[in-house]
Design an enzyme around this catalytic site. Sequence first.
Site, PDB file in Angstrom:
ATOM      1  N   ASP A  40      -8.368   0.674  10.518  1.00 28.39           N
ATOM      2  CA  ASP A  40      -7.172   1.466  10.768  1.00 28.39           C
ATOM      3  C   ASP A  40      -7.304   2.915  10.319  1.00 28.39           C
ATOM      4  O   ASP A  40      -6.696   3.813  10.905  1.00 28.39           O
ATOM      5  CB  ASP A  40      -5.964   0.826  10.081  1.00 28.39           C
ATOM      6  CG  ASP A  40      -5.445  -0.370  10.853  1.00 28.39           C
ATOM      7  OD1 ASP A  40      -5.801  -0.502  12.031  1.00 28.39           O
ATOM      8  OD2 ASP A  40      -4.681  -1.167  10.273  1.00 28.39           O
ATOM      9  N   ARG A  84      -1.825   1.526  16.330  1.00 30.55           N
ATOM     10  CA  ARG A  84      -2.077   2.655  15.436  1.00 30.55           C
ATOM     11  C   ARG A  84      -1.975   4.020  16.127  1.00 30.55           C
ATOM     12  O   ARG A  84      -1.415   4.960  15.550  1.00 30.55           O
ATOM     13  CB  ARG A  84      -3.449   2.505  14.767  1.00 30.55           C
ATOM     14  CG  ARG A  84      -3.540   1.300  13.831  1.00 30.55           C
ATOM     15  CD  ARG A  84      -2.402   1.294  12.828  1.00 30.55           C
ATOM     16  NE  ARG A  84      -2.452   0.190  11.887  1.00 30.55           N
ATOM     17  CZ  ARG A  84      -1.493  -0.708  11.741  1.00 30.55           C
ATOM     18  NH1 ARG A  84      -0.420  -0.668  12.534  1.00 30.55           N
ATOM     19  NH2 ARG A  84      -1.573  -1.659  10.839  1.00 30.55           N
ATOM     20  N   ASP A 141       0.817  -1.214   0.000  1.00 30.64           N
ATOM     21  CA  ASP A 141       0.000   0.000   0.000  1.00 30.64           C
ATOM     22  C   ASP A 141       0.851   1.264   0.000  1.00 30.64           C
ATOM     23  O   ASP A 141       0.701   2.138  -0.859  1.00 30.64           O
ATOM     24  CB  ASP A 141      -0.933   0.020   1.224  1.00 30.64           C
ATOM     25  CG  ASP A 141      -1.963  -1.097   1.171  1.00 30.64           C
ATOM     26  OD1 ASP A 141      -2.266  -1.570   0.067  1.00 30.64           O
ATOM     27  OD2 ASP A 141      -2.461  -1.478   2.235  1.00 30.64           O
ATOM     28  N   SER A 191      -2.518 -10.240   3.472  1.00 36.15           N
ATOM     29  CA  SER A 191      -2.358  -8.938   4.102  1.00 36.15           C
ATOM     30  C   SER A 191      -1.935  -9.187   5.540  1.00 36.15           C
ATOM     31  O   SER A 191      -2.658  -9.822   6.312  1.00 36.15           O
ATOM     32  CB  SER A 191      -3.683  -8.158   4.061  1.00 36.15           C
ATOM     33  OG  SER A 191      -3.556  -6.943   4.757  1.00 36.15           O
TER      34      SER A 191
END
Length: 410
Positions: free
Chosen positions: A123, A94, A14, A175
Amino acid sequence: MYKKIVLAYSGGLDTSIIIPWLKENYDNCEVICMAANVGQDAELVGLEERALKTGASKLYIEDVQDEFVNDFIFPTLKMGARYEGYLLGTAFARPVIAKRLVEIAEKENADAVCHGCTGKGNDQVRFELTVKALAPDLKIIAPWRIWDIKSREQEIEYAELHNIPLTINRETNYSKDMNLWHLSHEGLDLEDPANEPLYNNDEFLELCVSPENAPDTPTYVTVGFEKGIPVSLNNEILKGTDLIKKLNRLGGDNGIGLFDVVENRLVGMKSRGVYETPGGTILYTAHEVLESICLDKETSHYKAVMALKYAELVYNGQWYTPLREAMDAFVNKTQETVTGEVKLKLYKGNIMNAGVKSPYSLYNEDIASFGETAYGQKDAYNQKDAEGFINLFGLPITVKALQEKEMRKQ
């Protein structure tokens, strides 16, 4: 138009394609990358070269492991918070990453920050709520919500078109998210809940072995706590980061911490994932065992109710909120006596209690075994007292039964 953007960079698919995409769509803006080390050490090798070759002007690699453990993991552990059984490995990583992203953006006088979270996931919420809490005027760019790319396959095509080197291929395109606390797996065959995870596939598990491949002899570990915080492992005093890393190895070698779940995402859909959390699973178990002798019933039961809400706050990205801070004040009070040692037996994916002790233990053998003395007091528990207790405790039941008996006579 933005002239300088700070990107939360992992070097994965990404964020790798986001660098050229930002430059293409924001008039060749300067892109500064920030990679936060939350325990994914091996993934940081060669990261700077990759970022610069892809078009970034510089890369910050920020070691936030100790902050991650002390300010995010341990408060959640003390609360005993789980989200649908999930130990929140990605969720509480995060905020610490986004916090450092804001700090770098302010240092660089950037116009905006950018992240690579998809528009379907949790996220994006966690990153952006943190930015809003710490720098409400800072602009946020979320490419997944505005570009034409719709799948990871299209991302790979974009990367190949722009000669961006990748560490994955189309066949092993899981992922994944790695940090000190866990490793998550999503995608491919896992998208169908009917499929069993490929635990025995050599390319699947990274922190753990499958339970059937674990040793045939058990491993014993002793974890020491002070006020709810783990401070020692097998009588060796360790800082939190090192303690978790050692437990990851011990737990992983014994197949501890595998968790397969279909969870309810914040955005409304269900998502299937497999998590490896060996050290964290051991710590949660040890902490719960210690609390079983250190907390009174009412506090323990009410804390369990609060833990559900705390887990939701963490999962939903609401770390920087007054409620979470207030709940920390509550849990810190409950942990004042959660000090002691817990011995656990690890065997083929299982964790068994092998003994617990604490100077603050509320367990009294004399009372539990109906002895005559406890704490030097004769008849601390008189069995005859139980009759009056039962009569009072059962009074509502008795009254209801008598009322129903009278009604049947009419």
